[in-house]
Write a protein that holds these residues in place. Sequence first.
Motif, short mmCIF file in Angstrom:
data_model
loop_
_atom_site.label_atom_id
_atom_site.label_comp_id
_atom_site.label_asym_id
_atom_site.label_seq_id
_atom_site.Cartn_x
_atom_site.Cartn_y
_atom_site.Cartn_z
N ILE A 17 0.85 -1.20 0.00
CA ILE A 17 0.00 0.00 0.00
C ILE A 17 0.88 1.25 0.00
CG2 ILE A 17 -2.15 -0.82 1.04
CD1 ILE A 17 -1.04 0.22 3.74
N GLU A 18 0.39 2.25 -0.70
CA GLU A 18 1.17 3.49 -0.83
C GLU A 18 0.84 4.38 0.36
OE1 GLU A 18 1.81 6.68 -4.36
OE2 GLU A 18 0.78 4.79 -4.84
N LEU A 19 1.85 4.90 0.99
CA LEU A 19 1.63 5.80 2.12
C LEU A 19 2.12 7.20 1.72
CD1 LEU A 19 2.93 3.44 4.94
CD2 LEU A 19 0.55 3.92 4.31
N THR A 20 1.22 8.17 1.79
CA THR A 20 1.64 9.53 1.43
C THR A 20 1.72 10.37 2.69
OG1 THR A 20 0.00 9.13 -0.29
CG2 THR A 20 1.24 11.20 -0.43
N GLN A 21 2.81 11.06 2.81
CA GLN A 21 3.00 11.93 3.99
C GLN A 21 1.93 13.02 3.97
OE1 GLN A 21 5.18 11.66 6.59
NE2 GLN A 21 4.03 13.39 7.43
N ASN A 22 1.25 13.17 5.09
CA ASN A 22 0.26 14.24 5.24
C ASN A 22 1.01 15.53 5.57
OD1 ASN A 22 -1.66 16.04 6.18
ND2 ASN A 22 -2.94 14.42 7.07
N ASP A 23 0.78 16.57 4.75
CA ASP A 23 1.58 17.79 4.91
C ASP A 23 0.86 18.91 5.67
OD1 ASP A 23 3.85 16.83 3.77
OD2 ASP A 23 3.24 17.34 1.73
N GLU A 24 -0.29 18.58 6.26
CA GLU A 24 -1.00 19.57 7.07
C GLU A 24 -0.10 20.18 8.14
OE1 GLU A 24 -5.11 16.92 7.32
OE2 GLU A 24 -4.36 17.93 9.14
N ALA A 25 -0.43 21.36 8.54
CA ALA A 25 0.24 21.96 9.70
C ALA A 25 -0.31 21.30 10.95
CB ALA A 25 -0.05 23.45 9.76
N GLU A 26 0.51 21.19 12.01
CA GLU A 26 0.06 20.57 13.26
C GLU A 26 -0.88 21.53 13.99
OE1 GLU A 26 3.33 19.19 15.56
OE2 GLU A 26 3.89 17.66 14.09
N LYS A 27 -2.08 21.04 14.30
CA LYS A 27 -3.04 21.89 15.02
C LYS A 27 -2.92 21.63 16.51
CE LYS A 27 -6.22 21.55 11.11
NZ LYS A 27 -7.45 20.88 10.68
N GLU A 28 -3.72 22.37 17.27
CA GLU A 28 -3.60 22.27 18.73
C GLU A 28 -4.30 21.02 19.27
OE1 GLU A 28 -4.71 24.91 22.68
OE2 GLU A 28 -5.03 25.74 20.67
N LEU A 29 -3.62 20.28 20.14
CA LEU A 29 -4.18 19.08 20.78
C LEU A 29 -5.37 19.47 21.64
CD1 LEU A 29 -3.49 15.99 21.25
CD2 LEU A 29 -2.46 16.75 23.42
N THR A 30 -6.54 18.86 21.36
CA THR A 30 -7.74 19.30 22.05
C THR A 30 -8.53 18.10 22.57
OG1 THR A 30 -7.86 21.04 20.40
CG2 THR A 30 -9.81 20.74 21.79
N LEU A 31 -8.94 18.17 23.84
CA LEU A 31 -9.72 17.09 24.46
C LEU A 31 -11.18 17.24 24.09
CD1 LEU A 31 -9.14 14.76 26.50
CD2 LEU A 31 -9.94 16.31 28.29
N ILE A 32 -11.80 16.17 23.67
CA ILE A 32 -13.19 16.24 23.21
C ILE A 32 -14.00 15.17 23.94
CG2 ILE A 32 -14.71 15.93 21.19
CD1 ILE A 32 -13.05 18.21 20.52
N ASP A 33 -15.20 15.50 24.32
CA ASP A 33 -16.09 14.53 24.93
C ASP A 33 -16.71 13.66 23.84
OD1 ASP A 33 -17.85 14.55 27.86
OD2 ASP A 33 -18.54 13.37 26.13
N THR A 34 -16.56 12.33 23.95
CA THR A 34 -17.07 11.40 22.92
C THR A 34 -17.96 10.36 23.58
OG1 THR A 34 -15.01 10.15 23.18
CG2 THR A 34 -15.13 11.69 21.34
N LYS A 35 -18.79 10.87 24.50
CA LYS A 35 -19.55 9.98 25.38
C LYS A 35 -20.39 8.91 24.69
CE LYS A 35 -21.79 10.15 29.80
NZ LYS A 35 -22.27 11.02 30.85
N ASN A 36 -21.08 9.26 23.64
CA ASN A 36 -22.03 8.31 23.07
C ASN A 36 -21.47 7.48 21.90
OD1 ASN A 36 -24.12 8.92 24.89
ND2 ASN A 36 -24.36 10.88 23.82
N THR A 37 -20.16 7.37 21.85
CA THR A 37 -19.56 6.56 20.78
C THR A 37 -19.07 5.26 21.38
OG1 THR A 37 -17.41 7.54 21.21
CG2 THR A 37 -18.79 8.63 19.57
N SER A 38 -19.26 4.17 20.60
CA SER A 38 -18.79 2.90 21.18
C SER A 38 -17.69 2.25 20.34
CB SER A 38 -19.97 1.94 21.35
OG SER A 38 -20.52 1.66 20.09
N SER A 39 -17.49 2.72 19.11
CA SER A 39 -16.43 2.15 18.29
C SER A 39 -15.65 3.28 17.64
CB SER A 39 -17.03 1.26 17.20
OG SER A 39 -17.74 2.09 16.28
N ILE A 40 -14.53 2.95 17.05
CA ILE A 40 -13.72 3.98 16.39
C ILE A 40 -14.48 4.56 15.20
CG2 ILE A 40 -12.41 2.45 14.84
CD1 ILE A 40 -10.84 5.30 16.89
N GLU A 41 -15.32 3.72 14.57
CA GLU A 41 -16.15 4.22 13.47
C GLU A 41 -17.12 5.29 14.00
OE1 GLU A 41 -15.67 0.98 14.01
OE2 GLU A 41 -14.57 0.38 12.20
N ASP A 42 -17.70 5.00 15.15
CA ASP A 42 -18.63 5.97 15.78
C ASP A 42 -17.92 7.29 16.08
OD1 ASP A 42 -20.65 4.20 15.69
OD2 ASP A 42 -20.66 3.72 17.86
#
Lengths: 573, 573
Positions: free
Chosen positions: B240-265
Amino acid sequence: MRFSKLYLKTLKESPKEAEVISHQLLLRAGMIKKLASGIYSYLPLGKITLNKIEKIIREELDNAGCQEILMPVLQPAELWKESGRWLKMGEEMMRMQDRHNRDFVLGPTHEEVITDIIRNDIKSYKDLPINLYQIQTKFRDERRPRFGLMRGREFLMKDAYSFHTSEEDLDREYHNMYKAYERIFTRCGLNFRPVEADSGAIGGSHTHEFHVLAESGEDDILYCNKCDYAANSEKAVSNIELTQNDEAEKELTLIDTKNTSSIEDVAKFLNVDITKTVKAMMFKSILETETKYYMALIRGDYEVNEIKLKNAVNSPVELELITDEEFEKLSITKGYCGALKNISEDIYVVADETIKPMKNMVIGANIKDKHYINANINRDLKINKFYDIRMVKSGEPCPHCDGTLEIARGIEVGQVFKLGTGYAEALGAKYLDKNGKLQVMTMGCYGIGVSRTMASAIEQNYDEYGIIWPVSIAPFIVNIIPANMKNQTQVDLAEKLYKNFSETNIDTIIDDRNERLGFKMKDSDLIGLPIKIVVGKKSDEDIVEIKLRKTGETIEISANEVINKVRELIKTL
Amino acid sequence: MRFSKLYLKTLKESPKEAEVISHQLLLRAGMIKKLASGIYSYLPLGKITLNKIEKIIREELDNAGCQEILMPVLQPAELWKESGRWLKMGEEMMRMQDRHNRDFVLGPTHEEVITDIIRNDIKSYKDLPINLYQIQTKFRDERRPRFGLMRGREFLMKDAYSFHTSEEDLDREYHNMYKAYERIFTRCGLNFRPVEADSGAIGGSHTHEFHVLAESGEDDILYCNKCDYAANSEKAVSNIELTQNDEAEKELTLIDTKNTSSIEDVAKFLNVDITKTVKAMMFKSILETETKYYMALIRGDYEVNEIKLKNAVNSPVELELITDEEFEKLSITKGYCGALKNISEDIYVVADETIKPMKNMVIGANIKDKHYINANINRDLKINKFYDIRMVKSGEPCPHCDGTLEIARGIEVGQVFKLGTGYAEALGAKYLDKNGKLQVMTMGCYGIGVSRTMASAIEQNYDEYGIIWPVSIAPFIVNIIPANMKNQTQVDLAEKLYKNFSETNIDTIIDDRNERLGFKMKDSDLIGLPIKIVVGKKSDEDIVEIKLRKTGETIEISANEVINKVRELIKTL
C-alpha cells in the motif's frame, strides 16, 4: 538404493545390554535404536523389513476376507470398567489422564474398542459374520523389558476380531484364520509350528499359538515326530501308560530323612525308585479379598504344571507360591509337605493322575526332616481331586498317534483365539436373529506380533557374521558390490547391473561407498542381505561373482546372465 | 470388494456434534467412528483412503531421497527437558508416568527424538545431508477438540527431519521438499496453495504452509491474482502506498465522545475520515516470572496482526490481552487507550507503519468518554518503534508485482520449515567438518497432516448428496450396480464386468446387496465413489450406463467398451 545415501551405522561390538541374538544383531545392523527401556526406533533398514512383513500380513488377511481398520491408541477408561478389565489388568497396562483428569488407557489390546464399535453398528444377523483387523502400536509396561523387540513396552501388533452368530461359524473363521496365519509365516520364510495352548487371561475356550522354532525361544513346545500334534508345555498332554500297582498296603511309618535335600536324595536315601515318591507343592490364588490355598501332588519324577493346576481348580487368576508366614499359618512344614488326612481344611488338594495307581508311597510328613513311607491314598491321604497337572516330558507317547513327543524351544509370534461370548456379554454386543430374537454375539480374536516376528526371524536365521534374512523380508535381496572403487571398469559394470536390477522387482542396493571390499562384505553379511554380487577383477571379461549369504556358495557368472540366475536362486532360498 | 461383505453403516442424518462438512460426511459415510472427544477409529472405507494418501506420500518422499523410519509414541521427559520444551509445551502435551514413576510424553512431534538419534549416529560431514521421515500417530490434548479429523487429539502425521552442514544445503533440501509437497497434494487431487507463514513456536527462520482451499478453512490466505505470491494472514504484507500528510500541526484538544462505542462511531461523531483515527490496544507477554506490556497503535480502518506484533517486540511467547486489573495498574483507561507522552514507562509502544505519515490524529485520551483530536507524533505521542503490525486486507496491491491480493480460506495440511540450529544446539547434534572442526548441524522439518488431508479433501469436494473423492484417494473408483437384483441378466452382466475390472488396476466394488437401485445410488454418492456403472434394463443389449459423481454426466456404452471408457474418464476427473 545406494549405500552412499543409506542411513546406516553398523556396530562392530554388540551393546552390553543386548542379551539375545536378535537384539544384538538388530542394534549392530543399525536396524533399531533404543530410546528408553523397552522402547525402540526403527531405522531405515528395520523399517523396510517391517513394511515387508506388514504387506504380507495385509495381503493374506485381505485375501482371507478380513477388512482393515485403525483404532486409537488412547482408550477411555469407561470401556475397560465396563468389561471389568480396568482393575484386572494391573500395572502392565499403561494409563494416563487428559487435561480434564479423565482416565485413559494406552491400548495394550482392542477387544473393548472393537466391541464398542460393533455393538453400535451391527443390529442384525444379516450383518454377520465380520472380521476386522488393524496394525497398530500397542503398549505394555513390562516390569523388566528385555530382549529388544522380543519383550518391549511399545510394539507393533496386528490384531483382528471376528463376530459371529454361532459357535460353528466361529469355528469356521478360526480355521480360516489359522490357515491364513500358516500362509503368512510361510511367506515370511519362517520355520514355525502352530501349537495348542492354554486360553489364559484373555478368556475363551480354544486357542493355538504360532511359534517360530529357535533355541533362544522362551517357551517349550512338545510336538509329535509322526503326526501334527503340537502344544506348548502349559497345555501338552501325552499318552503315558499308567499301571495299577497291586502291592498290599504296608504300614505307614515315619522315617528320619535329615540329610536329604531333594526328592531324588530322599529316594536314594530310602533306596526306593523315585516313581514311588510324591512331591507336594503349596499354591494360592488371590481374588479381590479372598485367598484360596492349594496343595499339588505330583510323582517325584515329574514337575507340576501351574497352568494345568490353575485350570484344575478353576482359578480365574494366576496361582502364586505361598509365603513362609502362610506355611506357618496353615501348619504345613516347608520342604516336607504332605497331603495327610489331618491337614488344614483350608487346603484343597489336587493330585496328578499319575498318583492314582500308586501304592506305598514316600510322602512328606509335615515335620521337619521327616517323611512317611508306605502312604496309601484312601487310608492316609487327603485328595480333593485327581487331574492332569503334569508337565509332559520329551520322549513321552503322542496322545493322538503312536509317535513320540519331542521338545523344541519356540517364540510365540501369533495366536488365534476363540473368545466366545465373554466380551460381547459384558459390553452388550447383541443382534437380532432370524426370528427377531436378541442374541449375544460370539467372538474370535487373532494376533500377530509384527515387530516380534521380525526379531524371531533373526533368532532363527543368523550365524557368526550376522543376520541371514529370509528373502521375502530382507530389506534388500541383492547387494551389488564393486570390489575396487578406483577401477572404472568395475564401477561401470556394477552401475550397469544396478540399473538393470532396478528395472526388475528384485529389491537391490549398490555399495558405492569408497571402502575396501572386505569392509563392504562384512556390512552386507551383518545386515543379512541374501545375495551379494561382487563385481571384481573379471569385470574385463564381463564376469561377476554371486555369493549366497546362507550357504556361502559362490557362483561365477556372465554379467548378462546374472539377473536370470538370481531369479532362479531366489526360488531356492 | 463386494458391498454385501463390506463393513459399512451409512447414516441418513448427520450426528449433532458434527459442525463441519468433512466431519458430518465422514461419520455419515461410515468412514470414521468416534471413540472419545477428538479420538476416532478409521473404519474400512476410511482406512483405504488413508492408506492411499500414505502411499502417495511414501512414493514421493522416497523419490525425493528421504528414508522412512518409525519413532516411538512414548518419549522420555529427559529429552524434552534437554530441549527446553518440557515446560514450554503446556497442557496441550499429553504426559504419563510408567510403573516406575518415570515421566513420558505422548509424542506431539519428534524433533527431540530424531535429534537424539542423529547426535549419536552422525559424526562426520560425510554422513550429511540426511532426511528421515515417518508416518506416526501424534497426540495433542486440544482444549476443545472439534471438527472431526480437522482438530483431533490423536491424529496421523507424516513428519520428516533433515540435517545439513550449511544453511545453503538446507535451502536446497527445503526447495526439494517444497516440490515434493506440491507433487503429493497434486496427486491427492487437491486444489492447494503453498503460502508464506510465520515460523511461530517451533522456532526457525523460514516456513511455508500448504493450504487446501476451502470455504470452511480456519485460516485466511492472501494471494496475488497475478504472480505466485501467497501468504497466510499472519504473515501477509502488501504494497500500500503511504503519502506523507503535509497539514500543519493543530492544537491538541480534548473532546467529549460519550455516546460513541467504536472507532467508526468516533470518526462519524467528530465528522472526520476514519483514516485520521488511531486505535490503541494493550497486550502483554509472560515469560516465566517476567511480564512485559505493549501498546499497539493502528490506523482506525485497519486491524492489529498479533503475530507481526509479537515479532516486532521479539517475544518468544504468544501475546495476550491484558486484564482489567492490569489496565488499572498501568493507569490506562480501557476503551480510551492513547499513547500519550505521559503513559507508564512500563509500556512499550509499537506503531504500525501506516501511522508514520499521519497528522492531526484522533486518539484515545486515557480518560473515560474522551478522545483527543489533532494529536501529532513527535509532539504528543510516545512511540518506541514503527513496524508493520497490520492485517493485510483483500484488494491491496501485491508486494512483488502489480497484481492485487485476494483473500481465500485455507486448511493447513502441510508445512515445510527451516529450523536452523536451535534443536541441534540444545541437544548437541554436532559433526566434524572437512577441517576436523566440530560444528553444529542445521535442521529442517517437514510435516503433513495425513488424517487432516483426508478431511480437507472432503471440505473441498462435496455436494448435497455426499463426498466427491478425487480419483487418486477414493476408496473405490468404480461401483458396479446391478439395477434389479432379481433380473438374472443384469446380475450376470454386472458380475462379468466386476470380474473384468478386477483384472485391471482400477479399484472396483460391486453393489450386490438386495436393495433398491435408489438406495444403492444414494450410498454410492454419499461415500463419494467417482464412477458408477449401472447395469440396468439395456443389459439384454449389453449396454450399461456410466454415471460420473462429480458432474452427474451419464454415458450409455456397450459393456465391451466400458473399461476403456473408464480409463479415459479417470484421466479427466
